[in-house]
Motif scaffolding. Structure first.
Motif, PDB file in Angstrom:
ATOM      1  N   SER A  50      70.030  66.850  19.524  1.00 48.57           N
ATOM      2  CA  SER A  50      69.110  67.925  19.977  1.00 48.57           C
ATOM      3  C   SER A  50      67.558  67.953  20.058  1.00 48.57           C
ATOM      4  CB  SER A  50      69.566  69.351  19.575  1.00 48.57           C
ATOM      5  OG  SER A  50      68.982  69.294  18.058  1.00 48.57           O
ATOM      6  N   ILE A  52      66.275  64.663  20.348  1.00 50.76           N
ATOM      7  CA  ILE A  52      66.376  63.918  21.509  1.00 50.76           C
ATOM      8  C   ILE A  52      66.320  64.433  23.048  1.00 50.76           C
ATOM      9  CG2 ILE A  52      67.396  62.020  22.761  1.00 50.76           C
ATOM     10  CD1 ILE A  52      65.402  61.199  20.210  1.00 50.76           C
ATOM     11  N   ILE A  53      67.304  65.310  23.140  1.00 48.98           N
ATOM     12  CA  ILE A  53      67.217  66.336  24.659  1.00 48.98           C
ATOM     13  C   ILE A  53      66.317  66.651  24.854  1.00 48.98           C
ATOM     14  CG2 ILE A  53      68.778  68.009  25.171  1.00 48.98           C
ATOM     15  CD1 ILE A  53      71.628  66.497  24.638  1.00 48.98           C
ATOM     16  N   ILE A  55      63.458  66.552  23.819  1.00 47.65           N
ATOM     17  CA  ILE A  55      61.866  65.517  23.995  1.00 47.65           C
ATOM     18  C   ILE A  55      62.280  64.629  25.282  1.00 47.65           C
ATOM     19  CG2 ILE A  55      60.604  63.329  23.627  1.00 47.65           C
ATOM     20  CD1 ILE A  55      61.183  63.839  20.707  1.00 47.65           C
ATOM     21  N   PHE A  56      63.257  64.644  25.607  1.00 46.55           N
ATOM     22  CA  PHE A  56      63.517  64.269  27.122  1.00 46.55           C
ATOM     23  C   PHE A  56      63.227  65.418  28.390  1.00 46.55           C
ATOM     24  CE2 PHE A  56      66.307  64.406  30.860  1.00 46.55           C
ATOM     25  CZ  PHE A  56      65.968  62.788  31.581  1.00 46.55           C
ATOM     26  N   ILE A  57      63.607  66.726  27.957  1.00 47.80           N
ATOM     27  CA  ILE A  57      63.807  67.731  28.728  1.00 47.80           C
ATOM     28  C   ILE A  57      62.501  67.815  28.520  1.00 47.80           C
ATOM     29  CG2 ILE A  57      63.703  70.243  28.994  1.00 47.80           C
ATOM     30  CD1 ILE A  57      67.065  69.852  27.628  1.00 47.80           C
ATOM     31  N   TYR A  59      59.547  66.096  28.190  1.00 48.39           N
ATOM     32  CA  TYR A  59      59.058  64.700  29.369  1.00 48.39           C
ATOM     33  C   TYR A  59      59.037  65.199  30.465  1.00 48.39           C
ATOM     34  CZ  TYR A  59      57.762  61.157  31.291  1.00 48.39           C
ATOM     35  OH  TYR A  59      57.155  59.695  31.798  1.00 48.39           O
ATOM     36  N   ARG A  60      60.440  65.749  31.196  1.00 47.70           N
ATOM     37  CA  ARG A  60      60.022  65.898  32.439  1.00 47.70           C
ATOM     38  C   ARG A  60      59.814  67.267  33.125  1.00 47.70           C
ATOM     39  NH1 ARG A  60      62.571  62.402  36.127  1.00 47.70           N
ATOM     40  NH2 ARG A  60      63.556  63.855  36.944  1.00 47.70           N
ATOM     41  N   SER A  63      55.591  66.171  33.122  1.00 45.76           N
ATOM     42  CA  SER A  63      55.680  65.072  34.154  1.00 45.76           C
ATOM     43  C   SER A  63      54.971  65.835  35.048  1.00 45.76           C
ATOM     44  CB  SER A  63      56.893  64.061  33.996  1.00 45.76           C
ATOM     45  OG  SER A  63      57.641  64.837  34.652  1.00 45.76           O
TER      46      SER A  63
END
Length: 65
Positions: A50, A52-53, A55-57, A59-60, A63
């Motif tokens: 959770s 990692i998910i 952080i990815f969200i 970032y998206r 960005s």
């Protein structure tokens, strides 16, 4: 972890297992205990996944700014 362990062993939530958290966290803990074969490793894996998910969200979303 205690509530997840008890749920996997057949206890009923809020009847035999009491905690003041919402029910979803107990079922997530039960899933983690199931994945980790009754050890904390499964819960820690779900926590890491959770994170990692999230952080990815983030970032998206950030960005594009």
């Amino acid at each position: 972890m205690y509530s997840g362990h008890r749920l996997l062993n057949g206890a009923h939530l809020y009847d035999q297992v009491w905690d003041n958290k919402p029910p979803l966290i107990h079922f997530i803990n039960a899933l983690g205990m199931f994945l980790g074969d009754q050890t904390p490793w499964g819960i820690w894996f779900l926590d890491f996944l959770s994170l990692i998910i999230g952080i990815f969200i983030a970032y998206r979303l950030l960005s594009g700014l």
